[in-house]
Scaffold this motif. Structure first.
Motif, mmCIF file in Angstrom:
data_model
loop_
_atom_site.group_PDB
_atom_site.id
_atom_site.type_symbol
_atom_site.label_atom_id
_atom_site.label_comp_id
_atom_site.label_asym_id
_atom_site.label_seq_id
_atom_site.Cartn_x
_atom_site.Cartn_y
_atom_site.Cartn_z
ATOM 1 N N ARG A 55 0.642 -1.263 0.018
ATOM 2 C CA ARG A 55 -0.074 -0.052 -0.086
ATOM 3 C C ARG A 55 0.993 1.042 -0.051
ATOM 4 N N SER A 56 1.992 1.119 0.812
ATOM 5 C CA SER A 56 3.014 2.299 0.621
ATOM 6 C C SER A 56 3.312 2.562 -0.730
ATOM 7 N N ILE A 57 3.735 1.393 -1.154
ATOM 8 C CA ILE A 57 4.475 1.778 -2.510
ATOM 9 C C ILE A 57 3.422 2.053 -3.472
ATOM 10 N N THR A 58 2.227 1.704 -3.383
ATOM 11 C CA THR A 58 1.190 2.032 -4.373
ATOM 12 C C THR A 58 0.885 3.710 -4.256
ATOM 13 N N VAL A 59 0.906 4.203 -3.034
ATOM 14 C CA VAL A 59 0.619 5.367 -2.709
ATOM 15 C C VAL A 59 1.885 6.342 -3.109
ATOM 16 N N PHE A 60 3.066 6.065 -2.781
ATOM 17 C CA PHE A 60 4.239 6.778 -2.826
ATOM 18 C C PHE A 60 5.237 6.616 -3.913
ATOM 19 N N HIS A 61 5.273 5.216 -4.205
ATOM 20 C CA HIS A 61 6.231 4.981 -5.387
ATOM 21 C C HIS A 61 5.601 4.133 -6.534
ATOM 22 N N LYS A 62 4.432 4.678 -6.829
ATOM 23 C CA LYS A 62 3.847 3.877 -7.959
ATOM 24 C C LYS A 62 4.496 3.716 -9.330
ATOM 25 N N GLN A 69 4.062 -6.548 -13.566
ATOM 26 C CA GLN A 69 4.174 -6.536 -12.065
ATOM 27 C C GLN A 69 2.747 -6.292 -11.565
ATOM 28 N N LEU A 70 1.977 -5.349 -12.117
ATOM 29 C CA LEU A 70 0.781 -5.242 -11.550
ATOM 30 C C LEU A 70 -0.412 -6.385 -11.343
ATOM 31 N N HIS A 71 -0.245 -6.947 -12.468
ATOM 32 C CA HIS A 71 -0.934 -8.194 -12.475
ATOM 33 C C HIS A 71 -0.702 -9.192 -11.517
ATOM 34 N N ALA A 72 0.687 -9.511 -11.552
ATOM 35 C CA ALA A 72 1.267 -10.451 -10.357
ATOM 36 C C ALA A 72 0.968 -9.901 -8.897
ATOM 37 N N LEU A 73 0.843 -8.543 -8.745
ATOM 38 C CA LEU A 73 0.613 -8.183 -7.553
ATOM 39 C C LEU A 73 -0.918 -8.143 -7.129
ATOM 40 N N PHE A 74 -1.776 -7.980 -7.907
ATOM 41 C CA PHE A 74 -3.228 -8.348 -7.813
ATOM 42 C C PHE A 74 -3.318 -9.866 -7.427
ATOM 43 N N LEU A 75 -2.925 -10.903 -8.211
ATOM 44 C CA LEU A 75 -2.712 -12.255 -8.002
ATOM 45 C C LEU A 75 -2.294 -12.685 -6.523
ATOM 46 N N LEU A 95 -6.083 -1.997 0.082
ATOM 47 C CA LEU A 95 -5.098 -1.952 -0.734
ATOM 48 C C LEU A 95 -5.454 -2.151 -2.328
ATOM 49 N N CYS A 96 -6.405 -2.983 -2.579
ATOM 50 C CA CYS A 96 -7.249 -3.167 -3.929
ATOM 51 C C CYS A 96 -7.677 -1.715 -4.337
ATOM 52 N N GLN A 97 -8.631 -1.209 -3.692
ATOM 53 C CA GLN A 97 -8.971 0.156 -3.679
ATOM 54 C C GLN A 97 -7.860 1.050 -4.173
ATOM 55 N N ASP A 98 -6.810 1.159 -3.449
ATOM 56 C CA ASP A 98 -5.797 1.934 -3.701
ATOM 57 C C ASP A 98 -5.156 1.825 -5.057
ATOM 58 N N MET A 99 -5.097 0.488 -5.343
ATOM 59 C CA MET A 99 -4.279 0.122 -6.526
ATOM 60 C C MET A 99 -5.147 0.737 -7.792
ATOM 61 N N VAL A 100 -6.508 0.307 -7.616
ATOM 62 C CA VAL A 100 -7.477 0.677 -8.614
ATOM 63 C C VAL A 100 -7.272 2.158 -9.003
ATOM 64 N N ALA A 101 -7.473 2.866 -7.928
ATOM 65 C CA ALA A 101 -7.433 4.468 -7.782
ATOM 66 C C ALA A 101 -6.079 4.985 -8.568
ATOM 67 N N ALA A 102 -4.808 4.145 -8.197
ATOM 68 C CA ALA A 102 -3.512 4.667 -8.565
ATOM 69 C C ALA A 102 -3.152 4.175 -10.048
ATOM 70 N N PHE A 103 -3.566 2.956 -10.479
ATOM 71 C CA PHE A 103 -3.185 2.451 -11.692
ATOM 72 C C PHE A 103 -4.605 2.155 -12.535
ATOM 73 N N THR A 104 -5.606 3.102 -12.652
ATOM 74 C CA THR A 104 -6.939 2.957 -13.263
ATOM 75 C C THR A 104 -6.880 2.399 -14.686
ATOM 76 N N GLN A 105 -5.726 2.913 -15.410
ATOM 77 C CA GLN A 105 -5.758 2.681 -16.688
ATOM 78 C C GLN A 105 -5.250 1.178 -16.790
ATOM 79 N N LEU A 106 -4.238 0.772 -16.100
ATOM 80 C CA LEU A 106 -3.417 -0.480 -16.266
ATOM 81 C C LEU A 106 -4.389 -1.621 -15.572
ATOM 82 N N LEU A 111 -9.456 -6.844 -13.791
ATOM 83 C CA LEU A 111 -10.904 -6.724 -13.136
ATOM 84 C C LEU A 111 -11.468 -7.928 -12.955
ATOM 85 N N ASP A 112 -11.487 -8.735 -14.109
ATOM 86 C CA ASP A 112 -11.963 -10.192 -14.092
ATOM 87 C C ASP A 112 -11.613 -11.006 -12.601
ATOM 88 N N ALA A 113 -10.447 -10.827 -12.434
ATOM 89 C CA ALA A 113 -9.838 -11.487 -11.136
ATOM 90 C C ALA A 113 -10.248 -10.711 -9.759
#
Length: 122
Positions: A55-62, A69-75, A95-106, A111-113
Motif C-alpha cells: 500500500r505504501s508503494i502504491t501511494v508513494f512509489h507507484k 508486475q501489477l497483474h502479479a501484484l493483484f494475484l 489495498l485493492c481500492q488504492d491500487m485501482v485508484a492509482a493504476f486505473t488505466q492499467l 478486473l475479472d480477477a
C-alpha cells in the motif's frame, strides 16, 4: 515490528519506504509463500505487514510498478481479500481500492480477477 490494528489502516498513516523495489519483491514473495502454506501455519501478521508495504508503494512509489508486475501484484493480494481473518481481508480490500485508484488505466485487464473476490466480501 510493532503489531498494527485495523484502525491503523488510514491512508494518512501510510509512509514512504526506503528501497521500494526490494520491499515490493519481498512483500510479494511473503504473500505467495503464505498462500501455499497449510492454513494453520499461515503467518497472517507477515501477510498484513506485506499488504501495508505494498500500500505504501502504491501511494508513494507507484512509478516502480509496471503493467506485468501489477497483474502479479493483484494475484498475490486477491487471496488475502478472501481471507477469513477480517483484519487481513480489510487491509487487502483497502489495498485493492488504492491500487485501482492509482493504476486505473492499467487495471482493466485485471478486473475479472478482482471483482469476484470483492463481491464475496461485500
Amino acid at each position: 515490528t510493532q503489531r498494527r490494528e485495523p484502525s491503523d489502516l488510514a491512508l494518512c498513516d501510510v509512509q514512504p519506504v526506503s528501497c521500494p523495489e526490494t520491499v515490493l519483491r519481498s512483500a510479494i514473495a511473503t504473500l505467495h509463500q503464505n498462500h501455499q502454506m497449510n492454513p494453520k501455519e499461515v503467518d497472517w501478521e507477515a501477510q498484513f505487514e506485506s499488504l501495508l508495504a505494498i500500500r505504501s508503494i502504491t501511494v508513494f512509489h507507484k512509478e516502480i510498478v509496471e503493467q506485468p508486475q501489477l497483474h502479479a501484484l493483484f494475484l498475490a493480494v486477491i487471496p488475502c481479500v478472501e481471507a477469513l481473518r477480517s483484519t487481513l481481508a480489510k487491509a487487502a480490500l483497502q489495498l485493492c481500492q488504492d491500487m485501482v485508484a492509482a493504476f486505473t488505466q492499467l487495471c482493466d485487464f485485471t478486473l475479472d480477477a478482482i471483482v469476484p473476490a470483492m463481491i464475496k466480501k461485500s
